[in-house]
Design a protein around this motif. Structure first.
Motif, PDB file in Angstrom:
ATOM      1  N   MET A   1       0.852  -1.425  -0.438  1.00 26.68           N
ATOM      2  CA  MET A   1       0.038  -0.027  -0.113  1.00 26.68           C
ATOM      3  C   MET A   1       0.936   1.405  -0.444  1.00 26.68           C
ATOM      4  O   MET A   1       1.892   1.255   0.377  1.00 26.68           O
ATOM      5  N   CYS A  19      -6.163   3.329  -3.607  1.00 27.07           N
ATOM      6  CA  CYS A  19      -6.287   3.887  -1.817  1.00 27.07           C
ATOM      7  C   CYS A  19      -5.859   5.200  -1.462  1.00 27.07           C
ATOM      8  O   CYS A  19      -5.695   5.321  -0.802  1.00 27.07           O
ATOM      9  N   GLU A  22      -7.354   6.188   1.158  1.00 29.84           N
ATOM     10  CA  GLU A  22      -8.360   5.461   2.613  1.00 29.84           C
ATOM     11  C   GLU A  22      -7.114   5.737   3.856  1.00 29.84           C
ATOM     12  O   GLU A  22      -5.707   6.474   3.704  1.00 29.84           O
ATOM     13  N   LEU A  26      -5.185  -0.044   7.355  1.00 30.00           N
ATOM     14  CA  LEU A  26      -5.663  -0.495   6.798  1.00 30.00           C
ATOM     15  C   LEU A  26      -4.448  -0.997   5.875  1.00 30.00           C
ATOM     16  O   LEU A  26      -5.639  -2.739   6.135  1.00 30.00           O
ATOM     17  N   PHE A  27      -4.209  -0.781   5.710  1.00 26.62           N
ATOM     18  CA  PHE A  27      -2.993  -1.950   4.752  1.00 26.62           C
ATOM     19  C   PHE A  27      -2.422  -2.500   5.431  1.00 26.62           C
ATOM     20  O   PHE A  27      -1.099  -2.764   4.956  1.00 26.62           O
ATOM     21  N   GLN A  39      -9.083  -6.153   8.602  1.00 26.14           N
ATOM     22  CA  GLN A  39      -8.197  -5.082   7.831  1.00 26.14           C
ATOM     23  C   GLN A  39      -7.422  -5.592   6.246  1.00 26.14           C
ATOM     24  O   GLN A  39      -7.971  -5.052   5.517  1.00 26.14           O
ATOM     25  N   HIS A  40      -7.306  -6.944   6.747  1.00 25.66           N
ATOM     26  CA  HIS A  40      -6.715  -7.642   5.232  1.00 25.66           C
ATOM     27  C   HIS A  40      -7.133  -7.549   4.353  1.00 25.66           C
ATOM     28  O   HIS A  40      -7.108  -7.146   3.039  1.00 25.66           O
ATOM     29  N   ARG A  42     -10.173  -6.379   4.095  1.00 27.61           N
ATOM     30  CA  ARG A  42     -10.906  -4.856   3.433  1.00 27.61           C
ATOM     31  C   ARG A  42     -10.113  -4.443   2.716  1.00 27.61           C
ATOM     32  O   ARG A  42     -10.647  -3.461   1.629  1.00 27.61           O
ATOM     33  N   ALA A  43      -8.917  -4.615   3.135  1.00 32.64           N
ATOM     34  CA  ALA A  43      -7.402  -3.687   2.009  1.00 32.64           C
ATOM     35  C   ALA A  43      -7.968  -4.640   0.658  1.00 32.64           C
ATOM     36  O   ALA A  43      -7.427  -3.628   0.149  1.00 32.64           O
ATOM     37  N   LYS A  44      -8.227  -5.106   0.593  1.00 31.55           N
ATOM     38  CA  LYS A  44      -8.122  -6.696  -0.929  1.00 31.55           C
ATOM     39  C   LYS A  44      -8.921  -6.210  -1.018  1.00 31.55           C
ATOM     40  O   LYS A  44      -8.767  -5.827  -2.304  1.00 31.55           O
ATOM     41  N   CYS A  47      -8.308  -3.115  -3.352  1.00 23.36           N
ATOM     42  CA  CYS A  47      -7.140  -3.504  -4.340  1.00 23.36           C
ATOM     43  C   CYS A  47      -7.924  -3.702  -5.828  1.00 23.36           C
ATOM     44  O   CYS A  47      -7.706  -3.804  -6.410  1.00 23.36           O
ATOM     45  N   ASP A  74      -0.808  -9.890   0.582  1.00 24.13           N
ATOM     46  CA  ASP A  74      -0.172  -9.333   2.335  1.00 24.13           C
ATOM     47  C   ASP A  74       1.151 -10.368   2.104  1.00 24.13           C
ATOM     48  O   ASP A  74       1.454 -10.751   1.045  1.00 24.13           O
TER      49      ASP A  74
END
Ligand code: SF4
Length: 93
Positions: A1, A19, A22, A26-27, A39-40, A42-44, A47, A74
């Motif tokens: 990120m 992102c 954002e 989160l990332f 969180q992973h 949600r970040a993905k 993406c 990740d």
């Protein structure tokens, strides 16, 4: 990120990063387990709608980013990808 503070002038694709805006945390969850796993994911999800996912992942792999979500991956996924690439090169001779 990519965080806003880490913008590199030579990386023009950052301008189109989904992102941007954002929360950077989160990332970069503390752990991939428990709340960090959510969180992973949600970040993905961010993406997955990002138009510059490939260059982001290439950047992360080429610069050895060991933490955070980059290009929808990740750290464990990037390490696995790097191992596969290394195996492919060895097999190719
Ligand atoms: S792929 Fe993900 S981490 Fe990379 S720029 Fe796009 S939204 Fe950000």
């Amino acid at each position: 990120m990519i965080t806003q503070n880490a913008i590199l002038p030579a990386v023009s694709w950052l301008r189109r990063a989904a992102c941007r805006g954002e929360d950077p945390e989160l990332f970069f969850p503390i752990s991939a387990k428990g709340p960090g796993h959510l969180q992973h994911e949600r970040a993905k999800a961010v993406c997955r709608r990002c138009p510059v996912r490939r260059p982001c992942l290439d950047y992360a792999l080429s610069t050895g980013q060991e933490h955070g979500i980059w290009g929808g991956t990740d750290p464990d996924e990037r390490r696995a990808s790097a191992r596969r690439e290394q195996d492919r090169r060895v097999s190719a001779g």
